[in-house]
Write a protein that holds these residues in place. Structure first.
Motif, PDB file in Angstrom:
ATOM      1  N   ARG A 193       0.831  -1.208   0.000  1.00 31.62           N
ATOM      2  CA  ARG A 193       0.000   0.000   0.000  1.00 31.62           C
ATOM      3  C   ARG A 193       0.859   1.247   0.000  1.00 31.62           C
TER       4      ARG A 193
ATOM      5  N   LEU B   4      -5.312  -4.832  -4.109  1.00 32.90           N
ATOM      6  CA  LEU B   4      -5.448  -3.906  -2.977  1.00 32.90           C
ATOM      7  C   LEU B   4      -6.752  -3.126  -3.062  1.00 32.90           C
TER       8      LEU B   4
ATOM      9  N   ALA C 188      -9.549  -3.080  -0.229  1.00 33.48           N
ATOM     10  CA  ALA C 188      -9.914  -1.805   0.386  1.00 33.48           C
ATOM     11  C   ALA C 188     -11.409  -1.540   0.209  1.00 33.48           C
TER      12      ALA C 188
ATOM     13  N   TRP D 280      -3.220   7.806   3.414  1.00 34.33           N
ATOM     14  CA  TRP D 280      -4.056   6.640   3.159  1.00 34.33           C
ATOM     15  C   TRP D 280      -5.306   7.020   2.373  1.00 34.33           C
TER      16      TRP D 280
ATOM     17  N   LEU E 195      -5.309   6.367  -1.377  1.00 31.45           N
ATOM     18  CA  LEU E 195      -5.749   5.078  -1.907  1.00 31.45           C
ATOM     19  C   LEU E 195      -7.200   5.176  -2.381  1.00 31.45           C
ATOM     20  N   LEU E 196      -8.045   5.747  -1.544  1.00 30.96           N
ATOM     21  CA  LEU E 196      -9.441   5.928  -1.939  1.00 30.96           C
ATOM     22  C   LEU E 196      -9.547   6.866  -3.138  1.00 30.96           C
TER      23      LEU E 196
ATOM     24  N   TYR F  15      -6.795   3.725  10.720  1.00 24.95           N
ATOM     25  CA  TYR F  15      -8.078   4.088  10.124  1.00 24.95           C
ATOM     26  C   TYR F  15      -7.916   4.136   8.606  1.00 24.95           C
ATOM     27  N   CYS F  16      -7.892   2.941   8.033  1.00 28.85           N
ATOM     28  CA  CYS F  16      -7.673   2.750   6.591  1.00 28.85           C
ATOM     29  C   CYS F  16      -8.436   1.492   6.208  1.00 28.85           C
ATOM     30  N   SER F  17      -9.200   1.563   5.126  1.00 29.25           N
ATOM     31  CA  SER F  17     -10.091   0.450   4.830  1.00 29.25           C
ATOM     32  C   SER F  17      -9.316  -0.824   4.484  1.00 29.25           C
ATOM     33  N   LEU F  18      -8.130  -0.672   3.919  1.00 30.62           N
ATOM     34  CA  LEU F  18      -7.310  -1.859   3.665  1.00 30.62           C
ATOM     35  C   LEU F  18      -6.894  -2.511   4.981  1.00 30.62           C
TER      36      LEU F  18
ATOM     37  N   ALA G  54      -9.828  -4.248   6.537  1.00 27.04           N
ATOM     38  CA  ALA G  54     -10.117  -5.523   5.878  1.00 27.04           C
ATOM     39  C   ALA G  54      -9.143  -6.593   6.343  1.00 27.04           C
TER      40      ALA G  54
END
Lengths: 215, 215
Positions: free
Chosen positions: A27, A92, A96, A117, A120-121, B7-10, B13
DNA sequence: CCGCATCCGGGGCGATACTG
DNA sequence: CAGTATCGCCCCGGATGCGG
């Protein structure tokens, strides 16, 4: 990690990627591009130094990461994804995406947050509706170190330093910033909940996905 | 597993899915549909019994797996994926796709192989070019317990028991069977390398993807 | 500083045995 | 059949040290 010793492509992928921290290292490299050991540590709060070193060695041996010497002005080691490593982007993204519902309640008390981070979104969700125009630069502020992302067409890049002018700044709690960037939260609604948007709303709307019907 | 507390969706998960064996348990449930504890053990050679029990509990708590009591004739516990768990299908596909190059050299000496794992590839790759016709049943033999898959339209299901008639049987080394099902290997080339195809070649071709240019 | 290596305590994991 | 129980071992986490 011990191998699963199963002749199955999922098991083989997990033999490479399944150890703790490995996916998060990927990531960071996807978000930042080539970067130093120290930068990786910064983006991976909680990782032990020896683990990071060992994971990087393992990933290098697997052909996912390559290390190179930066030219003399800086003269430091840079870690970057190989093309094979770049192919992990879709993996990834899917992970995510699956994890997004787990963010709904906001961060837990012990959760840390890094503005990077959010990139990434942004990479997953933002599309430039006018890709021929000059890039848009967005600053993100959510309590920590602000970051600047530059986006044009399908490309969303993290801008180091954060200096220079930006088109628009998003400032607010992490769920608000993330909600807007992911398209899960309409811009006006986020503003009503406390998100501060300074600068060109128009530049922002150029990138945001169509607000998919919530019904 | 300890949480990453990011606090990151990856990371969120991976808090759920990142522990050892977890993804492979999801694989088994995707392939087999609702099944018993013992069946899961069978499909996960190497797993410790206590780990399987604990992972199932964790996944249940996370809303990924549900357990139910089968009605009186059998009266056993069944484990199945919830809708939330089914959403992991795309994640597993991406991981499995990334892992496919790691299968090229054939199985290592210590690798075990289960014909059922080929169903994952079949589900990823096979498309019925004539979805209105009755389903095709394919038997897979690769040295272990043969399995029968039934495919129609976009659906590829594992057939328990293996009894009954089949349209076509694929019999050969695992890389050959997997190569054909994944579309990576042309049918004639696989046969030249030792794959035995008994029954209706036509039924098979109905399902195989267009042989993408290898160049 | 940067990129690690070393050391050590604790817990997750692996293998087997056992039970309602 | 569906799990517990137990016990080493090794991976992981956290701290510190250290050469370039």
């Amino acid at each position: 990690m011990r191998s699963y010793s199963q002749y199955c492509s999922l098991a083989k992928a997990l033999d490479v990627l399944g150890e703790r921290w490995t996916m998060l290292i990927v990531r960071e490299l996807l978000l930042r591009g080539p970067c130093r050991y120290t930068d990786l540590r910064e983006g991976l709060p909680g990782i032990a130094s020896n683990l990071l070193a060992e994971r990087l060695r393992t990933l290098e041996a697997a052909g996912v990461v390559a290390r190179e010497q930066a030219p003399p002005p800086v003269a430091t080691t840079l870690f970057r994804l190989t093309p094979r490593g770049e192919e992990l982007r879709t993996v990834l993204y899917e992970l995510a995406r699956w994890g997004m519902p787990l963010m709904e309640g906001g961060p837990a008390h012990e959760d840390v947050f890094r503005e990077e981070w959010a990139v990434l979104l942004a990479q997953m969700s933002l599309r430039d509706s006018q890709p021929d125009r000059p890039p848009v630069r967005i600053q993100l502020r959510a309590g920590g170190d602000p970051v600047v992302i530059e986006t044009a067409g399908a490309s969303v890049r993290l801008h180091r330093g954060g200096a220079g002018s930006v088109d628009v700044t998003l400032d607010g709690a992490p769920p608000l910033v993330l909600g807007v960037l992911s398209g899960r939260l309409a811009l006006e609604q986020a503003e009503r909940r406390g998100l501060r948007v300074e600068g060109s709303h128009k530049a922002l709307r150029r990138l945001l996905p169509e607000p998919a019907g919530l019904a």
